[in-house]
Enzyme design. Sequence first.
Site, PDB file in Angstrom:
ATOM      1  N   ARG A  40       6.330   7.268   8.599  1.00  0.00           N
ATOM      2  CA  ARG A  40       5.445   7.972   7.672  1.00  0.00           C
ATOM      3  C   ARG A  40       4.570   8.969   8.430  1.00  0.00           C
ATOM      4  NH1 ARG A  40       0.123   6.829   5.285  1.00  0.00           N
ATOM      5  NH2 ARG A  40       0.028   7.603   3.134  1.00  0.00           N
ATOM      6  N   SER A 109       9.589   6.379  -4.931  1.00  0.00           N
ATOM      7  CA  SER A 109       8.308   5.811  -5.345  1.00  0.00           C
ATOM      8  C   SER A 109       8.148   5.929  -6.854  1.00  0.00           C
ATOM      9  CB  SER A 109       7.152   6.543  -4.662  1.00  0.00           C
ATOM     10  OG  SER A 109       7.140   6.299  -3.279  1.00  0.00           O
ATOM     11  N   LYS A 138      -3.500   6.158   1.010  1.00  0.00           N
ATOM     12  CA  LYS A 138      -3.042   7.455   0.517  1.00  0.00           C
ATOM     13  C   LYS A 138      -3.803   7.771  -0.757  1.00  0.00           C
ATOM     14  CE  LYS A 138       0.921   7.795  -1.614  1.00  0.00           C
ATOM     15  NZ  LYS A 138       2.355   7.748  -1.967  1.00  0.00           N
TER      16      LYS A 138
END
Length: 212
Positions: A40, A109, A138
């Site tokens: 990520r 997602s 996030k």
Amino acid sequence: MEPSTWRTYLVTQASRSGDRDTVAVVRAALAGGVDAVQLREKGTDARHRYRLGRELRELTADADVPLIVNDRVDIAAAIDADGVHLGQSDLPIDVARDQLGSEAIIGCSTSTTAEAKRAVAEGADYLGVGAVYATDSKDVPEEESGIGPERIRAIASAVDLPIVGIGGIGEGNAAAVIQAGATGVAVISAITAAADPAAATRRLGEVVADAR
């Protein structure tokens, strides 16, 4: 290793790893039996992620653990990753499939049943559902944060794909996510910020296995 077998899924983020670098965290998680690793590293440039990805590709390949790249199809292709994880605003799943090939693992997602059904129709291999619990790792719109295990249950009832719960998950609440229908759990801080990432990975895997 197929997504349906994943219990623990590490999402890397150096800013959540204390004084350890990401390579050290991933090495420890692999020692602890992690089932999948996602590169990520939000907030870093593509060149850094590419270089880091090459190192992680060697580690994960040696351990026979899938390496997934967050968002960036180009980086996934460049480092020969096993697949990519896409958000709702990223490239379409079919485009990623064209770029990475039929064998690539593509996750998506989702936070609603409608998004989950669309991802299935577009050819996703697994779903990342969340944020299950409130998280600050996030920026998540309010309507997508803290959706709870109940949303996992609704999505699991609506689609036939492996589900990885994500968002604010740790040893204390992972069982509820699995009991609601998730196959496994994706975490950042529960592993990266742990005093002993290998032990934390092992314990989380045991919690998931028991809940299954």
